[in-house]
Design a protein around this motif. Sequence first.
Motif, PDB file in Angstrom:
ATOM      1  N   GLU A 102      -7.465  12.540  10.880  1.00 49.24           N
ATOM      2  CA  GLU A 102      -7.147  11.733   9.897  1.00 49.24           C
ATOM      3  C   GLU A 102      -7.490  12.166   8.421  1.00 49.24           C
ATOM      4  OE1 GLU A 102      -5.853   8.778  11.319  1.00 49.24           O
ATOM      5  OE2 GLU A 102      -5.201   7.710   9.470  1.00 49.24           O
ATOM      6  N   ARG A 110      -9.122  -0.353  10.583  1.00 51.75           N
ATOM      7  CA  ARG A 110      -7.567  -0.691  11.277  1.00 51.75           C
ATOM      8  C   ARG A 110      -7.596  -0.251  12.751  1.00 51.75           C
ATOM      9  NH1 ARG A 110      -3.539   2.506  11.621  1.00 51.75           N
ATOM     10  NH2 ARG A 110      -4.399   4.010  10.111  1.00 51.75           N
ATOM     11  N   ARG A 124      -0.150  15.745  -3.780  1.00 53.31           N
ATOM     12  CA  ARG A 124       0.025  15.029  -5.117  1.00 53.31           C
ATOM     13  C   ARG A 124      -0.987  15.393  -6.211  1.00 53.31           C
ATOM     14  NH1 ARG A 124       0.151   8.768  -4.937  1.00 53.31           N
ATOM     15  NH2 ARG A 124      -1.604   8.692  -3.368  1.00 53.31           N
ATOM     16  N   TYR A 177      -0.442   5.547   4.559  1.00 54.70           N
ATOM     17  CA  TYR A 177      -1.857   5.725   4.884  1.00 54.70           C
ATOM     18  C   TYR A 177      -2.676   6.540   3.721  1.00 54.70           C
ATOM     19  CZ  TYR A 177      -0.700   3.834   9.134  1.00 54.70           C
ATOM     20  OH  TYR A 177      -0.099   3.090  10.342  1.00 54.70           O
ATOM     21  N   GLN A 178      -1.871   6.846   2.834  1.00 57.58           N
ATOM     22  CA  GLN A 178      -2.435   7.637   1.780  1.00 57.58           C
ATOM     23  C   GLN A 178      -2.850   6.915   0.537  1.00 57.58           C
ATOM     24  OE1 GLN A 178       0.493  10.517   0.999  1.00 57.58           O
ATOM     25  NE2 GLN A 178       1.063   9.436  -1.135  1.00 57.58           N
ATOM     26  N   LEU A 179      -2.407   5.444   0.514  1.00 59.29           N
ATOM     27  CA  LEU A 179      -2.582   4.818  -0.701  1.00 59.29           C
ATOM     28  C   LEU A 179      -4.035   4.261  -0.861  1.00 59.29           C
ATOM     29  CD1 LEU A 179       0.440   1.902   0.143  1.00 59.29           C
ATOM     30  CD2 LEU A 179       0.328   3.912  -1.765  1.00 59.29           C
ATOM     31  N   PHE A 180      -4.457   4.572  -2.252  1.00 60.41           N
ATOM     32  CA  PHE A 180      -6.073   4.365  -2.425  1.00 60.41           C
ATOM     33  C   PHE A 180      -6.277   3.390  -3.619  1.00 60.41           C
ATOM     34  CE2 PHE A 180      -7.315   7.048  -5.600  1.00 60.41           C
ATOM     35  CZ  PHE A 180      -6.149   7.902  -5.724  1.00 60.41           C
ATOM     36  N   ILE A 195     -11.404   6.254   0.352  1.00 60.69           N
ATOM     37  CA  ILE A 195     -10.759   4.909   0.664  1.00 60.69           C
ATOM     38  C   ILE A 195      -9.590   4.693   1.688  1.00 60.69           C
ATOM     39  CG2 ILE A 195      -9.527   3.183  -0.502  1.00 60.69           C
ATOM     40  CD1 ILE A 195     -10.755   3.720  -2.952  1.00 60.69           C
ATOM     41  N   PRO A 196      -8.717   5.687   1.959  1.00 60.05           N
ATOM     42  CA  PRO A 196      -7.978   5.545   2.855  1.00 60.05           C
ATOM     43  C   PRO A 196      -8.261   5.868   4.392  1.00 60.05           C
ATOM     44  CG  PRO A 196      -6.935   7.138   1.258  1.00 60.05           C
ATOM     45  CD  PRO A 196      -8.157   6.603   0.965  1.00 60.05           C
ATOM     46  N   ILE A 248     -12.943  10.093  -3.717  1.00 65.03           N
ATOM     47  CA  ILE A 248     -12.325   8.632  -3.679  1.00 65.03           C
ATOM     48  C   ILE A 248     -11.070   8.473  -3.023  1.00 65.03           C
ATOM     49  CG2 ILE A 248     -11.807   6.615  -4.812  1.00 65.03           C
ATOM     50  CD1 ILE A 248     -14.181   7.270  -6.851  1.00 65.03           C
ATOM     51  N   PRO A 249     -10.044   9.493  -3.594  1.00 67.80           N
ATOM     52  CA  PRO A 249      -8.878   9.093  -2.946  1.00 67.80           C
ATOM     53  C   PRO A 249      -8.640   9.583  -1.371  1.00 67.80           C
ATOM     54  CG  PRO A 249      -8.435  10.322  -4.903  1.00 67.80           C
ATOM     55  CD  PRO A 249      -9.968  10.279  -4.792  1.00 67.80           C
ATOM     56  N   ALA A 263      -2.399  15.157   1.931  1.00 68.78           N
ATOM     57  CA  ALA A 263      -1.476  14.271   1.282  1.00 68.78           C
ATOM     58  C   ALA A 263      -1.769  14.094  -0.075  1.00 68.78           C
ATOM     59  CB  ALA A 263      -1.384  12.820   2.122  1.00 68.78           C
ATOM     60  N   GLN A 264      -3.185  13.880  -0.420  1.00 68.01           N
ATOM     61  CA  GLN A 264      -3.661  14.115  -1.534  1.00 68.01           C
ATOM     62  C   GLN A 264      -3.308  15.194  -2.291  1.00 68.01           C
ATOM     63  OE1 GLN A 264      -3.435  11.038  -2.005  1.00 68.01           O
ATOM     64  NE2 GLN A 264      -4.967   9.803  -1.478  1.00 68.01           N
ATOM     65  N   ILE A 281      -5.122  13.023   5.313  1.00 68.96           N
ATOM     66  CA  ILE A 281      -5.207  12.284   3.802  1.00 68.96           C
ATOM     67  C   ILE A 281      -5.374  13.484   2.976  1.00 68.96           C
ATOM     68  CG2 ILE A 281      -6.392  10.831   2.849  1.00 68.96           C
ATOM     69  CD1 ILE A 281      -6.897   9.175   5.372  1.00 68.96           C
TER      70      ILE A 281
END
Lengths: 283, 271
Positions: free
Chosen positions: B173, B213, B184, A95-98, B205-206, B201-202, B180-181, B177
């Motif tokens: 959520e 979903r 990274r 769910y982190q893919l963007f 978008i998710p 943006i990162p 998670a980013q 996210i």
Amino acid sequence: MSIIKVEKLTLVYGQGTSFEKTALNDVSFEIQSGDFVGVIGHTGSGKSTLVQLLNGLLKPTDGKVFLDGKDIWANPKKIRNVRFKVGMVFQYPEYQLFEETVYKDIAFGPKNMGMTEEETDQKVRSAAEFAGLQSDHLYKSPFDLSGGEKRRAAIAGVIAMDPDVLILDEPTAGLDPLGRDVLLSQIRNYHNMRKNTIVLVSHSMEDVARICDKILVMDHGNKKMFDTTENVFLRAEELESIGLRIPQITKIMHMLKQNGVNINANIFTVEQAFNEIINYLGT
Amino acid sequence: MVRNITLGQFIPGHSVIHRLDARTKILLLIAYIVFIFCAANYISLLMMTAVSLAVVLATKIKFRLYLKSLKVILLVVLLTGILNIFNGSGRILWELGLIKITEGGINNAIFVTVRIAVLVLISSVLTFTTSPSDLTDALEKILKPLSIFHIKVHEIAMMMTIALRFIPVLLEETDKIMNAQKARGADLESGNIFYRIKALIPILIPLFVSAFRRANDLATAMECRCYNGGVNRTRMKVLCFSGLDLFGLIFSMIIFVGVIVSNLCIPAVVR
């Protein structure tokens, strides 16, 4: 040498509000460089909280985390460097893919680290290979991949940063049995080749038993055990008292041994058990 | 970070205010807001403020949480307050070139500040003490008469329920996210404004992908349970008026009459 050392770590969520909850209570341990550690415990036992403290995503209420002997919160402005050294794959990482393409997404981490184009390219390709992604997937949109492939792409995104410590939080959640087996053995292979430190969080004893050398058992925010896999499973009754079970096959081997069959009971997979029993019957 | 938002949060409890019917609370909130802006002299303003504070205390929710929601609009309140000091007529108290502070200006500033603060406080009372589902149920009931104009009240209420229901989910959520980013190496805290917007943006978008979903999953789940709109639907929890609501209404009426009387008897200090 210990790569991660944790001292009297305590974390309280929502301190001072009516929702106050102690997620982690006075936990101390050391992880040696090159260890493959499994963290196991029930939902709400503090596993995920613990690993988020290890790479500085959460700040401890009390206690300290040392990475390579240095307190990671000594300089809060340098916390990004800690995150580069301690890579973290979250639950449901897909769910982190963007990005537009899988390649760009995997390159996100290395680019943030300030790597050059060439370095990035090399890291992306080797990470994709480690994660078992086919090279033609690299130029697809991540949203066109299947569930399992998305997960691989996301894991590759963290591996590409080439962290000294790789933390995986429930990497097999929601995968089918075959996908799970393949992913676990890939993680093990990655560990064998890179010789780096891996922390794998899971609630499945079977998974942890199969690939981890050491096990950290958590219960209600407390550290219950931290020992080699064999030694932890010798304390089967204690494990059961906190609602965890040793793998079925290990239990069978223990029972056989108790009933006078002279075999090695430190066995965690059906395959090993099969060989051990064949050996026993042969002698 | 995102967890610090108190506005719109429901805090369960059993106080008198919690037990009031949601419809009563909504209607009274509207009436209180009207009257706090009608109060044109210090006596009536004091009356409205005192009653609002009494209601806040009656909720038995820690005052600190109210302060938190006040903090959000602190800047707005201070800014309008300060601007209003210089905007008024009457006796001049202090003068420097074009800038002058008048008695009327100070009155204006005090009234604006108190009015906005009280407004936020009593609005917080409604959201703090009413569960989102009660709130939308009540809105649906109140807006029911609009259905003669072919406005689909039930659908609007359902959309609101879903929107409210998913605020905490989406916040959680976002948190996940972001973590998670950040893991990274995403840098969200430094750089100039354009850099920061790009850094979002990162996360966005998710977040959008997962919102769609979820919407899709929810629609499927509702259809699987044969959900088909508002006609002939019954409710698990039925809203009902009680003696408490009657008491609340009468009590408020007395206050409102008091405000009107004091407005008529005492000359207004603000427009």
